[in-house]
Design a protein around this motif. Sequence first.
Motif, PDB file in Angstrom:
ATOM      1  N   PRO A 120       0.805  -1.220   0.000  1.00 14.91           N
ATOM      2  CA  PRO A 120       0.000   0.000   0.000  1.00 14.91           C
ATOM      3  C   PRO A 120       0.836   1.267   0.000  1.00 14.91           C
ATOM      4  N   SER A 121       0.432   2.189  -0.834  1.00 13.78           N
ATOM      5  CA  SER A 121       0.985   3.532  -1.006  1.00 13.78           C
ATOM      6  C   SER A 121       2.360   3.544  -1.683  1.00 13.78           C
ATOM      7  N   LYS A 147       6.104  -5.038  12.814  1.00 12.18           N
ATOM      8  CA  LYS A 147       4.755  -5.317  12.330  1.00 12.18           C
ATOM      9  C   LYS A 147       4.165  -3.995  11.866  1.00 12.18           C
ATOM     10  N   PRO A 148       4.493  -3.589  10.651  1.00 10.27           N
ATOM     11  CA  PRO A 148       4.210  -2.210  10.270  1.00 10.27           C
ATOM     12  C   PRO A 148       2.743  -1.947   9.932  1.00 10.27           C
ATOM     13  N   ALA A 187     -14.434   2.659   6.185  1.00  6.95           N
ATOM     14  CA  ALA A 187     -14.036   1.568   5.281  1.00  6.95           C
ATOM     15  C   ALA A 187     -12.859   2.004   4.422  1.00  6.95           C
ATOM     16  N   ALA A 188     -12.893   3.250   3.948  1.00  8.46           N
ATOM     17  CA  ALA A 188     -11.823   3.728   3.070  1.00  8.46           C
ATOM     18  C   ALA A 188     -10.478   3.707   3.797  1.00  8.46           C
ATOM     19  N   ASP A 210      -5.165   1.087   4.313  1.00  5.76           N
ATOM     20  CA  ASP A 210      -4.191   0.430   5.188  1.00  5.76           C
ATOM     21  C   ASP A 210      -3.883  -0.987   4.753  1.00  5.76           C
ATOM     22  N   ARG A 211      -4.899  -1.690   4.280  1.00  7.14           N
ATOM     23  CA  ARG A 211      -4.696  -3.101   3.955  1.00  7.14           C
ATOM     24  C   ARG A 211      -4.307  -3.326   2.501  1.00  7.14           C
ATOM     25  N   ARG A 212      -5.028  -2.620   1.574  1.00 14.12           N
ATOM     26  CA  ARG A 212      -4.878  -2.957   0.168  1.00 14.12           C
ATOM     27  C   ARG A 212      -4.359  -1.821  -0.697  1.00 14.12           C
TER      28      ARG A 212
END
Lengths: 406, 468
Positions: free
Chosen positions: A256-257, A291-292, B405-406, B411-413
């Motif tokens: 992510p990001s 554990k980021p 949810a966003a 954070d996850r995907r």
Amino acid sequence: MSTSKARCCVALLLIFGCANALMGNGNFRRKVSLELNPGLKPPSTAPPGVSLLHVRAVGGDDTLHVLLCSLEAPAVLLVHTNSTESSLRVDWAAFLRGNYTGSVQVAPKSSVQYSSALVFTRVWEYDDVNNTADMQDLPVSSFLPPYELRDFTWDNLNETVDYTHHTALLCGRHNTSSFSNGSLCLRFSAFDSEGREEEWPSLLHNADSCQLRLCLDRVTPRANQSRFGLELQAVSEEGFQASVDVHRSIDDEYTPSIFQVSQWLSPPANSTPSSTQGYIQWKAVAYRKSKPVLEDATPCRHSQPLDLPQAPPSGLVLAYFSKQASTRGLNLSFSMAGDASYSSTNFLSWTVLVGTGAPPADFFSLLVIAIMAVGLGTPLALILVGGVYVYIQKRRQDSSAYESIN
Amino acid sequence: MSPHFKFRKSDDEFLLDESVHRGGRPTRSPLGDPEHLCHRIIVLVFMCFLGFGSYFCYDNPAALQKQVIKDMRLNTSGFMQLYAWYSWPNVFLCFVGGFLLDRVFGIRLGTIIFSLFVCGGQVIFALGALVDRVWLMELGRFVFGIGGESLAVAQNTYAVNWFKGKELNLVFGLQLSMARVGSTVNMNIMGWVYKQVKTTLGHAGPTTLGTALMIAASTCLLSLLCALVLAFLDKRAEKILDKEQGKSGEVIKLRDVKDFPVQLWLIFFICVGYYVAIFPFIGLGQVFFIEKFNFTPTQASAVNSIVYILSAPASPVLGLLVDKTGKNITWVLCAVVTTLLAHMMLAFTFWNPWIAMVILGMSYSLLACALWPMVAFVVPEHQLGTAYGFMQSIQNLGLALISMAAGVIVDRRGYLFLEVFFCFCLACSQHLESTHAHLCFSLCPGGELNISASSRAKQQKATSVESE
């Protein structure tokens, strides 16, 4: 530098997605077996801190040998052979005596297609007084004496090798007070098929690659605003490119990001054969916690690779490669201007993939493709159907109108 | 009885339908004549400033984020509570507010009451800072929220009462534009106000913050004043035009909600599906531009705020466009599709995000002008407040849930997945809108919602002739 992947439109994207899902080489497997200190027969033992892990990965008509060695600076060596029978030969007596040349070989020599090594040589530490996190623009006075990894005391691998999951953890310390609680660890993973690890950056790997995660844990900084950097050296007979390709990717689902992938390819572009034989690949990110969460991600930057006149201080590299092998090195720096210094979390991890063949490229997950297909496909289909329906209705009305006139 | 039919019945009793009450009244000056454009413009000015105070004060905490955190010794999540106390109760309270507007208070009294709540809330908020009590500030935000969101409902209802069949889309555009101007002025001026207070008092602290917020409360007083003037003008217009006589005498009952026409529910969900792809995205946008497009933080916040900045000048213009052409449904569809394209650009390309964000800003403004007035065409006048309240409630609920949810999705995907998720929301919205269009065409060909402006005028003339 940046890819043209950006320009793919959705239709193409969906087609590619299906094609990728249907014909991807994700099911290519190798039979992987691990052996620690191969050929070293009791009563002779390796001195403390010296381990040589041999991964033999046999495919249909080839074998990939991967070696991880902690004699001096830690190194990983990849040797790709075109035979399923090729084997590793180590002359332990010469190897341990420091009489390196020719003491590690893959036989038969004629079967070797490609070999390259990645060596972790130095950990830089600098006092980032201006908080710019840019190692290259820093006055020399800001640099503290670097930690030479050849001087580290390494733990024995035999306690950490996992023969079923094909992993090993190599930890070492410098004999100064900075490392009294801390350590530098390399988590090594070999793979028998395509996949990605759960942990970020979740690099896509395949059966022709291995992964190293470097963790700098609880090292006591020697300055107030300490940041760390890393020196890497890459060795191969053919050489590595003089620059690192930075690919921009629109896909950050797995990391992510992060929208950048860096690839250091071998051999150089102008050499023959022209196709890529090996690569070192990483994403432009390091994590500040073991554990980021997303906020613990910090960017990673690299310098231009430089030609180095001599081979890196690794027993394995000196023992395997001939004098003609070329060495290039580069530095990595972590975090960006304004970020908190290392001491805020006392942790840093960075992950790199080393492999042969073409580097793996991320593609949209099936879930994304499915959502796009349902989300965009349904209205599109409805508009089409609706349009046809309206058209037919109109035709019918028109024709009846004509009839009534007649 | 079909709601459409119901509506047409009440159409000829419409307040400002010029042809209804033509004969026999003394002529008035254009400024004093409720039927004249000049008079409506005056009303419009008050209507726009009616919401100014609440829009200005809503973002006071954001404009003074650093100062609030420092003076009140809060952390970021404590600070975010100030917004949570505003928004969560409104998931339910807007609906209540709208219903009370229709059933108990009536539009005039209701607007004044809600304005009082806004004023009171802001004063309590400021007081909380003055006496250095965070819970009092939270209470203030809560009271402010009760007033603020319901006031928006009242504003919408007023707009429909005065401008339906006239410049309604333009008026909605102007109101959006006013909201944006309010929060922009707030963002730029509150820091300065705080600094001035600090120089006068000689130190920073809760007192300084409280004083600055008290000064901000004056904008709420202005809004209250507008509410009073509007009540007077509305009463006057009613007297002049004998509006009371034409009233059907129907009042809304709670169970009318379940009989809301399908089109209205579709409008509600289109609204949710659309807005969740705008506000939560802008909330997360800055980091996205930094990470994906390598923008500096300043550039990123500039491109992120262009949507709101653009909507201030663009929405009245687009409102006028929708007024001139009619065809609200087509415009809404157009807005949803262009927003979808903008999101896809952001998701799947590295094109300069300015392009996508400008498109997003334009379509956001267009949607606000074209979607909100549509409610007035599908529910009878005596249910308007409830309908708008319900719409606002559903929107608040959707936004609250999707914002959470966003955050989890990023954070996850990651951002690509977030964008794909937004595209999906928009696609659903678009899907609903086409269903909506289909419903409207098949149920009532030549119905109100998507006819062009000229035929809408013709229709109105025809019904008024009939009534005479």
